[in-house]
Write an enzyme that holds these catalytic residues in place. Structure first.
Site, mmCIF file in Angstrom:
data_model
loop_
_atom_site.group_PDB
_atom_site.id
_atom_site.type_symbol
_atom_site.label_atom_id
_atom_site.label_comp_id
_atom_site.label_asym_id
_atom_site.label_seq_id
_atom_site.Cartn_x
_atom_site.Cartn_y
_atom_site.Cartn_z
ATOM 1 N N LYS A 1 23.633 15.883 -23.251
ATOM 2 C CA LYS A 1 23.766 15.385 -21.875
ATOM 3 C C LYS A 1 23.832 13.858 -21.829
ATOM 4 O O LYS A 1 24.157 13.266 -20.804
ATOM 5 C CB LYS A 1 22.613 15.907 -21.010
ATOM 6 N N THR B 1 25.303 22.405 -12.799
ATOM 7 C CA THR B 1 25.212 22.734 -11.379
ATOM 8 C C THR B 1 24.690 21.553 -10.566
ATOM 9 O O THR B 1 24.938 21.485 -9.365
ATOM 10 C CB THR B 1 24.311 23.958 -11.129
ATOM 11 N N LYS C 1 25.400 19.956 -6.601
ATOM 12 C CA LYS C 1 24.399 19.570 -5.594
ATOM 13 C C LYS C 1 24.643 18.138 -5.127
ATOM 14 O O LYS C 1 24.551 17.831 -3.933
ATOM 15 C CB LYS C 1 22.988 19.716 -6.171
ATOM 16 N N HIS D 1 26.354 31.398 -21.629
ATOM 17 C CA HIS D 1 26.003 30.116 -21.020
ATOM 18 C C HIS D 1 26.207 28.919 -21.921
ATOM 19 O O HIS D 1 25.976 27.780 -21.492
ATOM 20 C CB HIS D 1 24.552 30.115 -20.550
ATOM 21 N N LYS E 1 18.321 15.926 -14.951
ATOM 22 C CA LYS E 1 18.645 17.179 -15.641
ATOM 23 C C LYS E 1 17.742 17.242 -16.857
ATOM 24 O O LYS E 1 17.058 16.275 -17.173
ATOM 25 C CB LYS E 1 20.117 17.204 -16.062
ATOM 26 N N ARG E 2 17.724 18.366 -17.558
ATOM 27 C CA ARG E 2 16.929 18.423 -18.781
ATOM 28 C C ARG E 2 17.358 17.329 -19.745
ATOM 29 O O ARG E 2 18.531 16.944 -19.780
ATOM 30 C CB ARG E 2 17.087 19.797 -19.445
HETATM 31 C C1 LIG Z 1 20.234 22.108 -10.639
HETATM 32 C C2 LIG Z 1 19.041 21.892 -11.472
HETATM 33 C C3 LIG Z 1 19.157 21.806 -12.867
HETATM 34 C C4 LIG Z 1 20.490 21.870 -13.577
HETATM 35 O O1 LIG Z 1 20.997 20.565 -13.702
HETATM 36 P P1 LIG Z 1 22.264 20.248 -14.644
HETATM 37 O O2 LIG Z 1 22.537 18.819 -14.375
HETATM 38 O O3 LIG Z 1 23.369 21.137 -14.214
HETATM 39 O O4 LIG Z 1 21.811 20.494 -16.037
HETATM 40 C C5 LIG Z 1 18.012 21.607 -13.606
HETATM 41 N N1 LIG Z 1 16.800 21.489 -13.025
HETATM 42 C C6 LIG Z 1 16.652 21.551 -11.683
HETATM 43 C C7 LIG Z 1 15.293 21.406 -11.093
HETATM 44 C C8 LIG Z 1 17.762 21.761 -10.867
HETATM 45 O O5 LIG Z 1 17.595 21.851 -9.540
#
Ligand SMILES: *Cc1c(COP(=O)(O)O)cnc(C)c1O
Length: 820
Positions: free
Chosen positions: A553, A655, A659, A359, A547-548
């Site tokens: 990032k 991911t 979305k 990952h 995101k985190r």
């Molecule tokens: C999809 C998702 C993530 C992943 O987000 P990235 O932008 O790909 O790091 C993290 N937390 C939640 C709650 C998510 O739904």
């Protein structure tokens, strides 16, 4: 009621809810709280789930089907009630029943606590995969840990993140079932003893501490197909308490230690995303759930097979990152010490049953356990790792005779540490990355030696997301609109959405589509008002990064850009500028100081800008508290712009980018992770790409970085923004507050190079990409087309597609039908 499934009718359902309230709480409807009604509804739904669950397990047994065990420290499943109602197609009747009892279904759903048993993308991926496995009729178990405290809840106090324990089990979790009858023992510590059995040495552990692993099963309900797979999460209990009565002091001491071990092991999820912390308890958690899961898998296999050598034909273990890789030596231990196989036979089975997903390429995330710790905690497992390493080095010698440097680079045990990723690579028959570019970097750089040794093991499986949660459930307006046009096949086959392409050129469709976006923005604006007390204009551009919080990032680049825009508007009050709402949501690991300081910075900037009446609300900045799956569902549907701005090469896939795309928000991003594949699908003209390429980043890193001072000295606007970090502009009470961020960008700190993540280097390109976004947004008709094209091109980013690829290339499962 064997064999027949009743279609829920409203009156029966109402009666069931009323009964549940009575038996659970001794209340009638008029006295019940929302939480009580939620529980009562959940129990009513669960009844149907259980009928399907039993039927599924029977069908699997009958088919003798191969199963995948998805081993993961994290499953970020989100709320179950809404998803389950949709999967069972019972949402409408339940809504009516609940309304007739005087309640609102959305309010009832909001009573459910998110089971937040994961940090971010990795845990959410595991949850999407389980959803897809069930919906696609594949036999699967998720195996994880029943943390008593999941991902902390985030409160923002005075602009700072505060971590609140996530006591998700407090009211009881209605969807879980304790399966005490499948409890097993997991052993730690002690030493390895040998005795001779039939002329062969037999190894066993002595003087160990043990805990009782108790499984709780959560149903994973497939969409409309009666399949219910199991997510089995393990809890730790003390093995017995009888030793407490013992007069033997040694036993008494051990009993107390075992009680403590049991209490701590499944207590809390480590809140570090993409970062290895080397804590002893973490290794205990890993071995705990792996040993329990494998013991159970083998036992179950042997109930219907008498030849253990057949195992890889019926079982495959997928290791989600390196966290579960003790599965390799643990499987060897079970096969040798408990099943009596010799090394070669055990290895032949193990290396056909284990597969590994990588990952990340970031070194700080790679797990390397000190030998001292590893061998003390898992003495027998460590012996096995030593032997795996010894034989692996012989294999390398055989293929690359005399290449000692290569052996040093690849050794599983090296420099006092056990390198978990290397053990996973040595033992697995499949090694996959999670986006095309990520897999390429693995092959060419990070795992190059392993690729040269066994290229056939490597393959790519670009991540995906489930459209059931992130469109059907999260965006019902758009879901209905799509279904009206192309039918509902997209729910289980997302490639169907490309049929929306024909509506792009229809003005009325565009208006409807954008009207739905507007309604979703109003929904989010209400959420923000309720949770943050900030008024935002749903007609402004919702520019979103959720995101985190992680330096790679680059939330910092985003907020620096907001500061830059604010300066511009202050200098030129009359410059044309379409109103923007910059929305952030992010949790920082509790010990990650710079990440937490970045949250403070975002909130400090928000404070100044949101309260400056002179800019007429042209910019608003919102930090949404407690970003989690259920707030995510509201956010994605309402986004206009998807910020995916990681330093190229660092985000393995991402991911949330998918979305956003599915919900019709164009990507503003770097050529990193799955962004590259997104742009390829939707077309460059329907995204906003900027910045250094992965190749350029890696080149520059290999040259020792760059000197950001040149940019600081040459670019007055950037210089001004940076000075505002240390002149009290956003922190009058403590002008030094953001000094660490300033230093990290310009001089480097803690031995790091300056601007490790190339924020200043990419800044101008980022600002220019924003200008392109604003210009595109101004062309209303064309913007609507871009958004629709993003939805229409999202087909390949369904986790259903990902799972079908895993099945085809790695797992080789067969679909099982469940008939009721
Ligand atoms: C999809 C998702 C993530 C992943 O987000 P990235 O932008 O790909 O790091 C993290 N937390 C939640 C709650 C998510 O739904």
């Amino acid at each position: 009621m064997a064999g027949v499934i009743k279609k829920l009718d409203k009156e029966t359902l109402k009666q069931e809810i009323i009964n549940n309230l009575k038996t659970l709480y001794r209340k009638d409807v008029s006295e019940a709280t929302l939480q009580m009604v939620y529980q009562a509804v959940a129990y009513a739904v669960k009844e149907d789930v259980i009928d399907n669950w039993i039927a599924t397990q029977k069908a699997y047994d009958k088919a003798g089907a191969k199963k995948v065990y998805y081993l993961s420290m994290e499953f970020l499943v989100g709320r179950a009630l809404g998803n389950t109602m949709l999967a069972l197609k019972e949402e409408d009747v339940i809504r009516e029943a609940v309304e007739e009892l005087g309640f609102d279904l959305t309010e009832i759903e909001d009573e459910e606590r998110d089971p937040a048993l994961g940090n971010g993308g990795l845990g959410r991926l595991a949850a999407c995969f389980l959803d897809s496995l069930s919906t696609l009729n594949y036999p699967a178990y998720g195996c994880g840990i029943r943390y008593h405290y999941g991902m902390f809840r985030q409160k923002i106090e005075n602009g700072y993140q505060k971590e609140i324990p996530d006591d998700w089990l407090k009211n009881g979790y209605p969807f879980e079932i304790k399966r005490d009858e499948y409890a097993c023992e997991v052993k730690f510590g002690g030493y390895v003893a040998t005795r001779m059995e039939n002329g062969n040495p037999h190894f066993y552990q002595k003087n160990y501490q043990s805990v009782r692993a108790v499984p709780y099963d959560l149903p994973i309900v497939g969409y409309g197909n009666h399949i219910v797979n199991t997510l089995r999460i393990w809890d730790a209990e003390a093995i017995t308490s009888f030793r407490l009565d013992s007069f033997d002091r040694g036993d008494y001491q051990r009993a107390v230690e075992e009680q403590n071990l049991a209490r701590t092991i499944s207590e809390v999820l480590y809140p570090n995303d993409n970062h290895y912390s080397g804590k002893e308890l973490r290794l205990k958690q890993q071995y705990f759930f792996i040993s329990a899961s494998l013991q159970t898998a083998i036992k179950k296999f042997l109930q219907s097979h008498d030849n253990i050598r057949e195992l890889p034909n019926y079982v495959v273990f997928q290791m989600n990152d390196t966290h579960p890789t003790v599965a390799v030596p643990e499987l060897m231990r079970i096969l040798m010490d408990e099943q009596g196989l010799g090394w070669e036979e055990a290895w032949a089975i193990t290396s056909k049953a284990c597969a590994y997903t990588n990952h990340t390429i970031m070194t700080e995330a790679l797990e390397k356990w000190p030998i001292e710790l590893f061998s003390r905690l898992l003495p027998r497992i460590y012996q096995i790792v030593e032997e795996i390493n010894r034989r692996f080095l012989l294999e390398i010698e055989h293929k690359f005779p005399g290449d000692q440097a290569r052996k040093d680079r690849m050794a599983i045990i090296h420099d006092g540490q056990v390198r978990m990723a290397f053990m996973a690579c040595a033992a697995s028959f499949s090694i996959n990355g999670v986006a095309k570019i990520h897999t390429e970097i693995l092959e060419k750089q990070t795992l190059r030696d392993f690729y040269e040794l066994s290229p056939e093991k490597f393959n790519n499986k670009t991540n995906g997301i489930t459209q059931r949660r992130f469109l059907l459930h999260a965006n019902p307006l758009l879901a209905d609109w799509i279904t009206e046009r192309i039918g509902d096949k997209w729910i289980t086959d997302l490639s169907e959405v490309k049929k929306l392409g024909v509506y792009v050129d229809d003005k009325k469709s565009r208006q409807e589509y954008m009207n739905i976006k507007y309604k979703n923005k109003v929904r989010l604006a209400n959420y923000i008002l309720e949770h943050n007390g900030i008024v935002v204009d749903p007609r402004s551009i919702f520019d979103v990064q959720v995101k985190r919080l992680h330096e790679y990032k680059r939330q910092l680049m985003n907020i620096l850009h907001v500061m830059y825009l604010y300066n511009k508007i202050k200098d030129n009050p009359d410059m044309p500028f379409y109103p923007h709402t910059f929305i952030f949501g992010a949790k920082a690991a509790a010990g990650y100081h710079r990440a937490k300081l970045t949250i403070k910075l975002i909130n400090a900037v928000a404070d100044v800008i949101n309260n400056d009446a002179s800019i007429n609300g042209k910019i608003k900045v919102v930090f949404i508290e407690d970003y989690c799956v259920s707030s995510a569902e509201i956010i994605f549907a309402a986004a206009d712009v998807s910020e995916q701005i990681s330093t190229a090469s660092k985000e393995a896939s991402g991911t949330s980018n998918m979305k956003f795309m599915l919900n019709g928000a164009p990507t503003l991003g770097t050529m990193d992770g799955a962004n590259i594949e997104i742009v390829k699908e939707v077309g460059e003209e329907n995204a906003f790409i900027f910045g250094m390429s992965a190749e350029e980043v890696i080149q520059l890193e290999q040259n020792g970085g760059y000197n950001p001072m040149h940019i600081f000295n040459a670019d007055q606007e950037i210089r001004r923004v940076l000075m505002q970090l240390i002149n009290g502009f956003y922190s009058p009470d403590d002008p030094e507050r953001f000094r660490d961020i300033y230093n990290s960008l310009l001089t480097g700190s803690n031995g790091d190079r300056p601007d490790v993540y190339f924020i200043l280097k990419d800044f101008r390109a980022y600002a220019e990409a924003h200008e392109r976004v604003d210009k595109a947004y101004a062309d209303e008709e064309n913007w609507a087309k871009m958004c629709m094209r993003n939805t229409a091109a999202a087909g390949p980013f369904s986790s259903d597609r990902t799972i079908e690829e895993y099945v085809r290339d790695i797992w080789h499962l067969k679909k099982v039908e469940v008939k009721l």
